[in-house]
Design a protein around this motif. Structure first.
Motif, PDB file in Angstrom:
ATOM      1  N   ARG A   5       0.770  -1.065  -0.160  1.00 26.21           N
ATOM      2  CA  ARG A   5      -0.185  -0.060   0.138  1.00 26.21           C
ATOM      3  C   ARG A   5       0.860   1.310  -0.056  1.00 26.21           C
ATOM      4  O   ARG A   5       2.026   1.131   0.337  1.00 26.21           O
ATOM      5  CB  ARG A   5      -1.127  -0.021   1.058  1.00 26.21           C
ATOM      6  N   GLU A   6       0.123   2.434  -0.279  1.00 27.18           N
ATOM      7  CA  GLU A   6       0.997   3.588  -0.171  1.00 27.18           C
ATOM      8  C   GLU A   6       1.399   3.897   1.344  1.00 27.18           C
ATOM      9  O   GLU A   6       0.608   3.198   2.209  1.00 27.18           O
ATOM     10  CB  GLU A   6      -0.115   4.870  -0.546  1.00 27.18           C
ATOM     11  N   PHE A   7       2.242   4.622   1.539  1.00 23.12           N
ATOM     12  CA  PHE A   7       2.976   4.991   2.837  1.00 23.12           C
ATOM     13  C   PHE A   7       1.972   5.962   3.576  1.00 23.12           C
ATOM     14  O   PHE A   7       1.448   6.916   2.895  1.00 23.12           O
ATOM     15  CB  PHE A   7       4.277   5.682   2.860  1.00 23.12           C
ATOM     16  N   LYS A   8       1.773   5.946   4.921  1.00 33.94           N
ATOM     17  CA  LYS A   8       0.919   6.567   5.731  1.00 33.94           C
ATOM     18  C   LYS A   8       1.759   7.478   6.813  1.00 33.94           C
ATOM     19  O   LYS A   8       2.568   6.744   7.302  1.00 33.94           O
ATOM     20  CB  LYS A   8      -0.159   5.860   6.439  1.00 33.94           C
ATOM     21  N   SER A  49       8.865   8.646  -1.503  1.00 37.77           N
ATOM     22  CA  SER A  49       7.961   7.445  -1.741  1.00 37.77           C
ATOM     23  C   SER A  49       7.019   7.765  -2.943  1.00 37.77           C
ATOM     24  O   SER A  49       6.446   6.691  -3.135  1.00 37.77           O
ATOM     25  CB  SER A  49       7.331   6.942  -0.541  1.00 37.77           C
ATOM     26  N   LYS A  50       7.180   8.867  -3.533  1.00 40.28           N
ATOM     27  CA  LYS A  50       6.350   9.347  -4.733  1.00 40.28           C
ATOM     28  C   LYS A  50       7.121   8.918  -5.996  1.00 40.28           C
ATOM     29  O   LYS A  50       6.499   9.282  -7.221  1.00 40.28           O
ATOM     30  CB  LYS A  50       5.531  10.609  -4.430  1.00 40.28           C
ATOM     31  N   LYS A  55       6.039   1.230  -2.423  1.00 35.89           N
ATOM     32  CA  LYS A  55       4.893   0.553  -1.654  1.00 35.89           C
ATOM     33  C   LYS A  55       5.525   0.265  -0.131  1.00 35.89           C
ATOM     34  O   LYS A  55       6.511  -0.394  -0.038  1.00 35.89           O
ATOM     35  CB  LYS A  55       4.355  -0.504  -2.071  1.00 35.89           C
ATOM     36  N   CYS A  66       9.341  -1.906   3.334  1.00 39.25           N
ATOM     37  CA  CYS A  66       9.484  -0.879   1.948  1.00 39.25           C
ATOM     38  C   CYS A  66       9.870  -1.989   0.852  1.00 39.25           C
ATOM     39  O   CYS A  66      10.836  -2.584   0.829  1.00 39.25           O
ATOM     40  CB  CYS A  66      10.190   0.213   2.254  1.00 39.25           C
ATOM     41  N   GLY A  68      10.077  -1.111  -3.472  1.00 35.50           N
ATOM     42  CA  GLY A  68      10.030  -0.346  -4.656  1.00 35.50           C
ATOM     43  C   GLY A  68      10.618  -0.498  -6.013  1.00 35.50           C
ATOM     44  O   GLY A  68      11.767  -1.133  -5.802  1.00 35.50           O
TER      45      GLY A  68
END
Length: 164
Positions: A5-8, A49-50, A55, A66, A68
């Motif tokens: 998932r995306e980082f929060k 992270s963008k 992810k 992580c 990527g």
């Protein structure tokens, strides 16, 4: 269950804890700051992270690490480099192998990438095994191509093609 998932924002303490563990960072790029701070984690979550297909790895609802893929540029734009790290609590459970499979499937399905490669420090046998189990093949060994903390390491290059 392993998901990506995306980082929060709430991942920050877990990122900081993991990236301040020298067992985790031993074979990671020195572009990752050490010691790793709150400000580093906030930057990573909001900006770093963008860039690429990056992810958070989640295991049974808990942040674990992580993974990527960073696409190349210009004539290398159809090739991407995979990288990952995992909290030591989750080592040896096949989690990275599954995360590699998930992100490669996503990258091949949703991008123009044709080749994904990993550059692995000599000695990082766990990473080499995970890539091999995920369908990567070793292409080359670049002798003494990595220099970190006063030590030269051979760089083992693994790759997987979209058609594989």
């Amino acid at each position: 269950m392993i998901t990506l998932r995306e980082f929060k924002a709430q991942d920050a303490p877990f990122i900081i804890n993991t990236l301040n563990d020298e067992q985790v960072t031993r074979y990671l790029s020195s572009k990752i700051p050490f010691p790793y701070t709150q400000a580093d984690a906030e930057w990573w979550i909001s900006q770093g992270s963008k860039n690429g297909i990056i992810k958070a790895i989640v295991v049974n609802g808990q942040f674990a690490g992580c993974i990527g893929i960073t696409p190349g540029e210009f004539e290398y734009s159809h090739s991407g480099e995979i990288g990952y790290w995992l909290n030591t609590v989750y080592w040896g459970q096949g989690i990275i192998t599954r995360a590699i499979e998930l992100i490669c499937n996503e990258a091949f399905a949703s991008s123009h990438l044709n080749r994904i490669f990993g550059a692995v420090f000599a000695g990082n046998t766990g990473s080499m095994k995970a890539l091999t189990k995920s369908g990567f093949e070793q292409e080359a060994v670049l002798k003494q191509a990595i220099y970190k903390n006063g030590v030269f390491y051979n760089n083992h290059i693994f790759s997987k093609l979209k058609a594989d």
